[in-house]
Design an enzyme around this catalytic site. Structure first.
Site, mmCIF file in Angstrom:
data_model
loop_
_atom_site.group_PDB
_atom_site.id
_atom_site.type_symbol
_atom_site.label_atom_id
_atom_site.label_comp_id
_atom_site.label_asym_id
_atom_site.label_seq_id
_atom_site.Cartn_x
_atom_site.Cartn_y
_atom_site.Cartn_z
ATOM 1 C CB VAL A 60 38.299 53.983 37.819
ATOM 2 C CG1 VAL A 60 38.383 55.331 38.542
ATOM 3 C CG2 VAL A 60 39.574 53.725 37.050
ATOM 4 N N GLY A 109 38.300 45.511 57.939
ATOM 5 C CA GLY A 109 38.339 44.947 56.591
ATOM 6 C C GLY A 109 38.448 45.989 55.491
ATOM 7 C CG LEU A 146 40.135 34.800 33.106
ATOM 8 C CD1 LEU A 146 41.354 35.378 32.377
ATOM 9 C CD2 LEU A 146 39.959 33.318 32.749
ATOM 10 N N GLY A 147 39.319 34.059 37.920
ATOM 11 C CA GLY A 147 39.463 34.520 39.308
ATOM 12 C C GLY A 147 38.136 34.487 40.031
ATOM 13 C CD GLU A 175 44.217 44.216 50.317
ATOM 14 O OE1 GLU A 175 44.588 43.071 50.660
ATOM 15 O OE2 GLU A 175 43.342 44.429 49.471
ATOM 16 C CE LYS A 231 41.015 52.271 42.488
ATOM 17 N NZ LYS A 231 40.701 52.337 43.935
ATOM 18 C CE LYS A 274 42.757 48.761 41.965
ATOM 19 N NZ LYS A 274 41.572 48.147 42.478
#
Lengths: 429, 429
Positions: free
Chosen positions: B132, B187, B9-10, B190, B205, B105
């Site tokens: 984590v 990078g 998924l993803g 975000e 975490k 997480k």
């Protein structure tokens, strides 16, 4: 509710620690397994001897058959050390249908092929986390955590005694003999320290690391191994002035040409993560394709740290056993357990790295020039050089740091220079 | 020979890395499992989008039912991130009889109780090594390697972005805003860095670490969490002059009084093993009764490092599955999987530690004396103190290092001093 029975072979330091941990965590272990775990027999040499832990006298036995013949013992824990009778008892336990947990690097490094083959044949487990780097979950991390990755190299401090001695020499300026005596007084070195300071113990561990990390079987006697007893206080000081700490490292590398393994004292740059590992601690730096570098650090020996590894192994086998899973993957993680044929290691002469050279020469004009010329003729470049103030006998200690060079040309140059030279390798970048 | 089917998924960064690792190690994985492992479906939001990895177009789907309804998919790998729809899909996958591997997480920290309870109810696994510290086999080490030990504390760098920024500030002298911009350009941060630099990601975490290490369930919103955006270039410099490096740490402690968790920037002594962790690396120092300290270090994020953890988890579940072992212990290692009730954390006010205090005050006689007197009246001792040359506006920055003190008296003293003070905690010895 049925209990799971354990038999322990050997009640020395690690055996006593194992008994203690099993008792201390009885409730947690039962919560984890769903059934109690009980020690049914402990094999000892002398039933009357004083022990570091309380064991009910009726559990003690001097007869291995009492362990092998007990149908309620599912897991045999071998903590005697050495090759024999450990080897015979492990094989007998497997043939009696028992799973085996051991912390004995010597028997696995020397006779692992035979033991793992027998385990595969009878469908029983042989697990050995405690045999390398004590309680650090290193083998488990290599085998399970990096199962999805390709490990290309590892490099680490796996002998606490050697690290303790070199660390003491670095901190205090002491020579090797004094630092060894200090380590013996502090309980960090045996009366006969040969296996530790000679590198043999590290070579045993490196053979096991290569088995788990690279999936290769290696005769530990073929691993190029150099001890630390020739390292002098002068070397430690000279290395420090050049920005290095001397550490005894076990190094493994693999590429398309094969696998290279070696154990030797190594000049490690001061800022490197292994340079800061102090005292009797262990640390192993692993390099793998997808993850990159990862490090595992902790106490690599001692009663309780090693017992942590042993009891965690017991719990792993017990859990699988209770779940009806009677066969585990072998040491390389493949099923059915594949025992690789022994491989020949890449020769040490193939290793290209910078070297530290230390020699003592008469303080007369031309000596340094002659040595430098010999090196130059064989294509060995000198990166740095320093010379001590000459001593009363008119000789002077000199240190050279070479650029990376293969063993062959360097050895030829040193033969030509006709001087006794102490050579140490630098950690490759 | 039957293949084992996986649904993913993803297909972002970690999803693409997972697909790549499964392809690269196809042969080794088959050798390990005895059967091939095949990707049968990949759920994406947009089938037409360009991908970082080649996936056969017919495997892509935008409909979760294509994954849930495929009887040949035994393991669902959730790599979407965020709470919804990840939570719904994980629960649906469990109810459809699938085992779940996730690196998410947020969903486990926020809705773990519900997810683990459902997994226990249906007898399916939820494993989450990748959630984590990326590819470092940390959760596996805590759960299996230290299964026989009692973990009393952990302390680590678990947010690579924050460490990258603080490390850049330390190396270059840059302020927070510039270092953040640099991390974004490289990078490592975000566009909206709030979750990373605000400490929320580390708190998620830490909640998962507490679940595995201490066996407790904690609402991450109750973890005292302080970000790094108020750290100035001056703080970095002043700390360095005092012998400290500022690191954002996730700290967990447990004793007979309970469990304390916190995330905050911390002054770490320069020689400490965590002080040397550079760039976006992660490292967690674990303290346990029998083993003592152990450290796990490596890349804590990124496409391939996290994929290593995800694929190792897939292999672990697959091996158990093929061995006929359908139920794994839950996150705390107990069987049957026991989901503990949420606990209340020990208040931060209970933590006794030395503090760094930085404030700016008018450079007039008596100010420093007044502050020192306020501290003294509340029993706060000053270990060291320094004052900058006053700036043009006639004010001067001052730094104090206190002796270990509880939160209450210190807070009261600072209220009385009536000055805006920046407080940072020191790592306890």
């Amino acid at each position: 509710m049925k209990a799971l029975g354990v038999g322990i072979l050997g009640l020395g330091n690690v055996g006593a620690g194992t008994v203690r941990l099993l008792a201390e965590h009885r409730a947690r272990i039962e919560a984890r397994l769903g059934v109690p775990l009980t020690i049914r027999r402990v094999l000892v040499r002398d039933r009357a001897r004083e022990r570091a832990v309380d064991v009910a006298p009726e559990l003690l036995t001097t007869d291995i058959e009492d362990v092998l013949g007990d149908p309620n013992i599912a897991i045999v824990v071998e903590l005697m050390g050495g090759v024999e009778p450990a080897r015979s008892y492990i094989l007998a336990a497997l043939r009696a249908g028992k799973h085996v947990v051991t912390a004995n690097k010597a028997v696995l490094a020397e006779r692992g092929a035979e033991i793992f083959a027998e385990a595969a044949r009878v469908g029983r487990a042989v697990v050995f986390e405690g045999s390398v780097a004590g309680g650090i979950p290193l083998l488990r991390s290599l085998r399970e955590g990096l199962a999805s990755d390709r490990i290309t190299g590892l490099c680490g401090i796996v002998n606490g005694t050697s690290n303790y001695i070199l660390d003491a020499m670095t901190r205090t300026g002491a020579g090797f003999a004094d630092a060894l005596a200090g380590a013996q007084a502090a309980g960090y070195a045996e009366a006969d320290p040969t296996l530790d300071v000679g590198g043999g113990d590290a070579a045993h561990k490196l053979a096991l690391l290569a088995l788990v990390a690279f999936g290769v079987q290696v005769d530990p006697a073929t691993i190029p191994t150099e001890g630390i007893s020739h390292i002098t206080a002068f070397d430690i000081r000279a290395a420090a002035e050049l920005g290095f700490i001397i550490k005894s490292l076990a190094i493994g590398e693999r590429d398309e040409h094969g696998v290279g393994l070696r154990v030797h004292p190594t000049l490690v740059p001061r800022g490197h993560v292994l340079a800061g590992v102090q005292g009797a601690f262990n640390a192993v730096l692993v390099q793998s394709d997808a993850l990159g570098p990862s490090l595992y650090y902790g106490r690599g020996a001692g009663m309780m740290p090693t017992a942590v590894a042993v009891v965690s192994d017991i719990l792993e086998v017990a859990r699988d056993l209770l779940a009806g899973l009677y066969s585990r993957p072998g040491p390389t993680g493949q099923v059915p357990s594949a025992i690789p044929a022994p491989i020949a290691l890449r020769p040490l002469a193939d290793v290209v790295c910078a070297h530290y050279l230390r020699f003592r020469a008469p303080h007369v004009p031309g000596v340094l020039g002659r040595v430098a010329a010999c090196l130059g003729r064989h294509g060995v470049s000198i990166r740095r050089m320093s010379q001590e103030t000459p001593s009363d006998d008119g000789s002077a200690a000199m240190v050279m740091l070479t650029e990376p060079v293969a063993d062959g040309p360097l050895a030829a140059a040193l033969v030509e220079a006709a001087l006794p030279v102490t050579r140490l390798r630098l950690l490759a970048d």
